[in-house]
Design an enzyme around this catalytic site. Structure first.
Site, PDB file in Angstrom:
ATOM      1  N   ASN A  16     -13.816  21.656 -30.131  1.00  0.00           N
ATOM      2  CA  ASN A  16     -15.084  20.964 -30.438  1.00  0.00           C
ATOM      3  C   ASN A  16     -14.994  19.484 -30.074  1.00  0.00           C
ATOM      4  O   ASN A  16     -15.942  18.911 -29.541  1.00  0.00           O
ATOM      5  CB  ASN A  16     -15.449  21.128 -31.916  1.00  0.00           C
ATOM      6  CG  ASN A  16     -16.073  22.483 -32.194  1.00  0.00           C
ATOM      7  OD1 ASN A  16     -17.218  22.727 -31.836  1.00  0.00           O
ATOM      8  ND2 ASN A  16     -15.306  23.378 -32.807  1.00  0.00           N
ATOM      9  N   MET A  88      -8.971  20.388 -41.408  1.00  0.00           N
ATOM     10  CA  MET A  88      -8.729  21.433 -42.399  1.00  0.00           C
ATOM     11  C   MET A  88      -8.258  20.910 -43.767  1.00  0.00           C
ATOM     12  O   MET A  88      -7.609  21.638 -44.516  1.00  0.00           O
ATOM     13  CB  MET A  88      -7.713  22.463 -41.851  1.00  0.00           C
ATOM     14  CG  MET A  88      -8.138  23.095 -40.526  1.00  0.00           C
ATOM     15  SD  MET A  88      -9.817  23.740 -40.540  1.00  0.00           S
ATOM     16  CE  MET A  88      -9.564  25.277 -41.388  1.00  0.00           C
ATOM     17  N   ASN A 105     -19.753  17.904 -40.936  1.00  0.00           N
ATOM     18  CA  ASN A 105     -18.708  18.915 -40.724  1.00  0.00           C
ATOM     19  C   ASN A 105     -19.310  20.099 -39.978  1.00  0.00           C
ATOM     20  O   ASN A 105     -20.495  20.387 -40.123  1.00  0.00           O
ATOM     21  CB  ASN A 105     -18.193  19.377 -42.099  1.00  0.00           C
ATOM     22  CG  ASN A 105     -17.152  20.471 -41.994  1.00  0.00           C
ATOM     23  OD1 ASN A 105     -16.220  20.383 -41.188  1.00  0.00           O
ATOM     24  ND2 ASN A 105     -17.297  21.523 -42.791  1.00  0.00           N
ATOM     25  N   HIS A 107     -19.009  24.236 -39.569  1.00  0.00           N
ATOM     26  CA  HIS A 107     -18.459  25.385 -40.289  1.00  0.00           C
ATOM     27  C   HIS A 107     -18.881  26.669 -39.564  1.00  0.00           C
ATOM     28  O   HIS A 107     -20.039  26.805 -39.174  1.00  0.00           O
ATOM     29  CB  HIS A 107     -18.975  25.382 -41.729  1.00  0.00           C
ATOM     30  CG  HIS A 107     -18.388  26.475 -42.549  1.00  0.00           C
ATOM     31  ND1 HIS A 107     -17.081  26.428 -43.016  1.00  0.00           N
ATOM     32  CD2 HIS A 107     -18.888  27.662 -42.961  1.00  0.00           C
ATOM     33  CE1 HIS A 107     -16.827  27.535 -43.693  1.00  0.00           C
ATOM     34  NE2 HIS A 107     -17.895  28.299 -43.666  1.00  0.00           N
TER      35      HIS A 107
HETATM   36  C1  GRF Z   1     -14.033  25.576 -35.760  1.00  0.00           C
HETATM   37  O1  GRF Z   1     -14.287  26.954 -35.683  1.00  0.00           O
HETATM   38  C2  GRF Z   1     -14.728  24.960 -36.944  1.00  0.00           C
HETATM   39  O2  GRF Z   1     -15.902  25.614 -37.321  1.00  0.00           O
HETATM   40  C3  GRF Z   1     -13.702  25.104 -38.046  1.00  0.00           C
HETATM   41  O3  GRF Z   1     -12.463  24.896 -37.401  1.00  0.00           O
HETATM   42  C4  GRF Z   1     -12.573  25.314 -36.029  1.00  0.00           C
HETATM   43  C5  GRF Z   1     -12.003  24.208 -35.184  1.00  0.00           C
HETATM   44  O4  GRF Z   1     -11.812  24.597 -33.856  1.00  0.00           O
HETATM   45  N1  GRF Z   1     -13.991  24.198 -39.120  1.00  0.00           N
HETATM   46  P1  GRF Z   1     -11.387  23.560 -32.730  1.00  0.00           P
HETATM   47  O5  GRF Z   1     -10.145  22.821 -33.215  1.00  0.00           O
HETATM   48  O6  GRF Z   1     -12.538  22.613 -32.504  1.00  0.00           O
HETATM   49  O7  GRF Z   1     -11.107  24.389 -31.518  1.00  0.00           O
END
Ligand code: GRF
Length: 189
Positions: A16, A88, A105, A107
């Site tokens: 992300n 996390m 955030n 989710h």
């Molecule tokens: C995502 O699926 C988000 O919704 C969750 O943690 C994941 C993070 O993925 N909170 P990345 O590190 O962005 O690949």
């Protein structure tokens, strides 16, 4: 255009984060990533900080002094929006109060359904027909603040946790930049 300053918090892969950075490279996108924060020295996402020459720092949320320093840093850097992109750890109420309405955030469920961990497993167990992802404001409670934007997908009868994770992440990659745009546009209007 004066671009808004983003801080992105990560704990893992940072896919992300990568999509947000790529969006900010667009001349018309109204924000830039000024700071990346991680609680995990092994987070793969840190590589994107290196690749795009964005300052990053390690943060141990258990150490009060580090939290005070981070709050100061975010204030000094004039960060307008803090994006938790796979961060996390739960931020302290001290921290969330310092940046009320400035932390969002992502989710991997259609909130308010399936707050917390193991989302995909629980979605499959409940035989949901639809699932998706949500960007929401952060308050003191877990996955609880006002919803900014959601996107949905249909659960296929053959879906497993892993396929659901892949499909949801693809949606997340569109959702987060759109949600950032929405927040900035609404604050400017
Ligand atoms: C995502 O699926 C988000 O919704 C969750 O943690 C994941 C993070 O993925 N909170 P990345 O590190 O962005 O690949």
């Amino acid at each position: 255009m004066v671009k808004k300053n983003l801080a992105i918090f990560i704990s893992g892969a940072g896919s992300n984060l990568k999509k947000i950075i790529l969006s900010t490279l667009n001349y018309n996108f109204p924000a830039k990533v000024k700071l990346i924060v991680t609680n995990n020295p092994k987070a793969k996402g840190i590589n994107f900080a290196r690749r795009y020459s964005i300052p990053f720092l390690l943060f141990n949320e258990k150490k009060k002094l580090e939290e005070i320093k981070l709050i100061k840093k975010i204030q000094n850097e004039k960060i307008d929006l803090i994006c938790l992109a796979g961060y996390m750890k739960i931020l302290s109420s001290n921290f969330t109060k310092a940046f009320r309405n400035k932390i969002v955030n992502i989710h991997p469920s259609l909130l308010p359904k399936f707050k917390g961990l193991n989302t995909y497993k629980r979605v499959l167990e409940k035989k949901e027909r639809k699932t998706g992802c949500t960007v929401h404001f952060v308050n003191e409670k877990l996955d609880d603040g006002n919803i900014i934007l959601r996107k949905f997908l249909y659960v296929d009868k053959n879906d497993k946790e892993e396929t659901l994770r892949k499909k949801t992440k693809l949606l997340e990659h569109k959702l987060f930049p759109e949600a950032i745009l929405k927040i900035i546009s609404s604050k400017n209007s």
